[in-house]
Design a protein around this motif. Sequence first.
Motif, PDB file in Angstrom:
ATOM      1  N   ILE A   1       0.834  -1.201   0.000  1.00 25.41           N
ATOM      2  CA  ILE A   1       0.000   0.000   0.000  1.00 25.41           C
ATOM      3  C   ILE A   1       0.870   1.252   0.000  1.00 25.41           C
ATOM      4  N   LYS A   2       1.928   1.243   0.808  1.00 26.17           N
ATOM      5  CA  LYS A   2       2.829   2.395   0.882  1.00 26.17           C
ATOM      6  C   LYS A   2       3.453   2.693  -0.474  1.00 26.17           C
ATOM      7  N   ALA A   3       3.893   1.654  -1.156  1.00 19.03           N
ATOM      8  CA  ALA A   3       4.505   1.840  -2.482  1.00 19.03           C
ATOM      9  C   ALA A   3       3.483   2.378  -3.485  1.00 19.03           C
ATOM     10  N   SER A   4       2.248   1.902  -3.407  1.00 16.36           N
ATOM     11  CA  SER A   4       1.203   2.333  -4.340  1.00 16.36           C
ATOM     12  C   SER A   4       0.773   3.774  -4.081  1.00 16.36           C
ATOM     13  N   LEU A   5       0.916   4.240  -2.842  1.00 20.95           N
ATOM     14  CA  LEU A   5       0.510   5.608  -2.495  1.00 20.95           C
ATOM     15  C   LEU A   5       1.627   6.627  -2.683  1.00 20.95           C
TER      16      LEU A   5
END
Length: 271
Positions: free
Chosen positions: A77-81
């Motif tokens: 999620i962190k990478a996608s955000l």
Amino acid sequence: METALPAAGFLYWVGASTVAYLALRISCWFFTALRVWGLGHEAGVGPWLGEWAGEKFKVETKTIAVDFTSEDIYDKIKASLAGLNIGVLVNNVGMSYEYPEYFLDVPDLDNTIKKLITVNALSVCKMTRLVLPGMVERSKGAILNISSASGMYPVPLLTIYSATKAFVDFFSQCLHEEYKSKGVIVQSVLPYYVATKLAKIKRPTWDKPSPETFVKSAMKTIGVQSRTNGYPIHSLVASVSASLPSWLYFKIAMYSGNSIRVRYLKKMKMN
């Protein structure tokens, strides 16, 4: 006769004080309802908070498919955000029991404990950890944590669910006090039943609104109340519940939960 007069006077003042207290509580509730839902005020969320905040209304949308019962999803999620300015975070993921049950008799208890804590509590902390730094840096943002009326007061026979939703409520209140001076709104939303498939309610009623009706009502509270039931009828029910003595509240809660439990188990035996 002489001893009866002081007793009558005492009872009179007890009755008058009780009526005055109830009148004050009702007046406060109506004043709050008018201020929150009756009077027009600027919405607490809007396009000024950021471009990435919704699924429609012609804003950009990005979908990240994850299973919140897992704990190893947050790096993804962190990478996608990365690089996105998130203006609004709605922590709405949650799960409950299949039916009210005594703690030791909950089916697959160990797995249920892990799932409910991971989904209902851990996810709120982890998602907030990912999004809050950017909001603080920009001095604006809103985090809406969907708790439950079950988190306002202990609900026996839904013990783990009630406890995790109480965690969400306390977490939200603390976070709001920590970051409101930095321009970030953190709101705890504590609804009663809403007519959804998850709640197994097919048709909306006056006290069980549709998701659209509830959201429209709850939106009016953002920036006005840091802790809200989100819907006028739900707020009224919460006020009534708060006025009950604890022994009576628990008696009602146990009776209600047990009634649902018995009907569910009976239905399962018939099938």
